[in-house]
Write a protein that holds these residues in place. Structure first.
Motif, short mmCIF file in Angstrom:
data_model
loop_
_atom_site.label_atom_id
_atom_site.label_comp_id
_atom_site.label_asym_id
_atom_site.label_seq_id
_atom_site.Cartn_x
_atom_site.Cartn_y
_atom_site.Cartn_z
N ASN A 18 5.56 2.14 -5.46
CA ASN A 18 6.71 1.25 -5.67
C ASN A 18 7.20 1.24 -7.13
O ASN A 18 8.40 1.27 -7.39
N ASP A 65 -0.52 3.59 -12.90
CA ASP A 65 -0.65 2.34 -12.16
C ASP A 65 -1.90 2.47 -11.29
O ASP A 65 -2.48 3.56 -11.17
N SER A 123 -2.58 0.17 -4.19
CA SER A 123 -1.63 -0.94 -4.26
C SER A 123 -1.96 -1.99 -3.21
O SER A 123 -2.74 -1.74 -2.27
N MET A 124 -1.30 -3.15 -3.37
CA MET A 124 -1.60 -4.28 -2.47
C MET A 124 -1.32 -3.94 -1.01
O MET A 124 -1.94 -4.51 -0.12
#
Ligand code: CP
Ligand code: NVA
Length: 320
Positions: free
Chosen positions: A169, A229, A233-234
């Motif tokens: 994202n 990052d 991710s969530m």
């Protein structure tokens, strides 16, 4: 009266570069005016009497605190809305929630694991809806990243930035920003976790110079900034496979040595030391991750004034 389209902030690609630049300039101006806890706040409070609904259905530290503190510093109120405690948690529709909230608050920030829910909320809300992260994009993060890069290195246009790791994202919003702010972008990801084809196609059509490779050394070669990052991710459910797939994409001192000699290191946080970045890089002199976190506050204050202060939003701070 004709309904006006609210000032939604859903994705960077919905904007022209000049508007985003004006939002960042305003954020920087407010930063200079209000910076430092020792100094009194500027007496003018452009969002006095306005309320922001902060609707977060996923965990958050930076997004929550920066929007909450930022709104208060601008004179406004914040209502933290936890979807589990709302009727939306037991089936009230997004359409009805949007129309009700629009009667109470002046803008809504939504963080959701369901990208379609953001667009549904924006469709029905008559107040601005701000994307506080979806699995598809994280545009407010990239506003802060651009502010941070420029504070350290001057204008970002024409510079080369490298993204290493997951084509996630945050990468999507960075790709869109490359087109809108005119920087070159090189992304290195495993083929299985490549960046969004749709974002790449849009950005290239808009004139962006973007390279996608599976080779992290090639991506960072000569870059003015290396960004990564989390590998998980969530919205991801395949953590174990990811840790294996991304192992060659760890940002360590050897990889940074391929970038420009003074290359910055950025990370939106939260970080996982020893996974996507080593401790020496994260804690090293070229890491600007905490400036980057702070700039969430300043960039979003520009955004909040743009979204809620009316037609003369750009006047704020100009007269001082
Ligand atoms: N970078 C970022 O959005 O952090 P939070 O998840 O803590 O909001
Ligand atoms: N890509 C990360 C960013 C967290 C701020 C996630 O979506 O979890």
């Amino acid at each position: 009266t004709a309904a006006r389209t609210p000032r939604h902030f859903l994705d960077l690609r919905d904007f022209d570069g000049a508007t985003l630049r004006a939002i960042l300039d305003l954020g920087s101006r407010i930063k200079r005016m209000q910076h430092g806890r020792a100094r009194p706040l500027h007496p003018r409070q452009p969002l006095l009497g306005r309320a922001l609904g902060l609707m977060l259905s996923k965990p958050s530290t930076r997004t929550r605190v920066s929007f909450e503190v930022g709104m208060r510093q601008l004179g406004g109120d914040v209502i933290l809305l936890s979807p589990n405690d709302m009727q939306i948690g037991r089936g009230e529709t997004i359409a009805d929630t949007a129309r009700v909230l629009s009667r109470f608050v002046d803008a809504i920030v939504l963080r959701t694991g369901d990208t379609a829910a953001l667009h549904e909320l924006a469709r029905w809300a008559s107040v601005p809806v701000i994307n506080g992260l979806t699995p598809a994009s994280h545009p407010v993060q990239i506003l802060a990243d651009i502010m941070t890069f420029e504070e350290h290195r001057g204008p970002i246009a024409g510079q080369t930035l490298a993204w290493v790791g997951d084509g996630n994202n945050v990468a999507t919003s960075l790709i869109e920003a490359a087109a809108l702010f005119g920087f070159r972008l090189r992304l290195a990801t495993p083929a299985t976790h490549a960046p969004s084809d749709d974002a790449l196609a849009w950005a290239r059509l808009a004139g962006a110079d973007i390279t996608v490779t599976t080779d992290p050394r090639a991506a960072v070669a000569g870059a003015a900034c290396v960004i990564t990052d989390t590998w998980v991710s969530m919205s991801d459910t395949d953590a174990a496979q990811r840790l294996v797939a991304f192992a060659p994409y760890r940002v360590d001192a050897a990889l940074m040595a391929n970038a420009a000699p003074d290359a910055l290191f950025m990370h939106c946080l939260p970080a996982h030391i020893g996974e996507e970045v080593t401790e020496d890089v994260f804690e090293g002199p070229r890491s600007v991750v905490f400036d980057e976190a702070e700039n969430r506050l300043h960039a979003q204050k520009g955004l909040l004034v743009w979204a809620m202060a009316g037609e003369r939003w750009q006047d704020y701070g100009q007269e001082d």
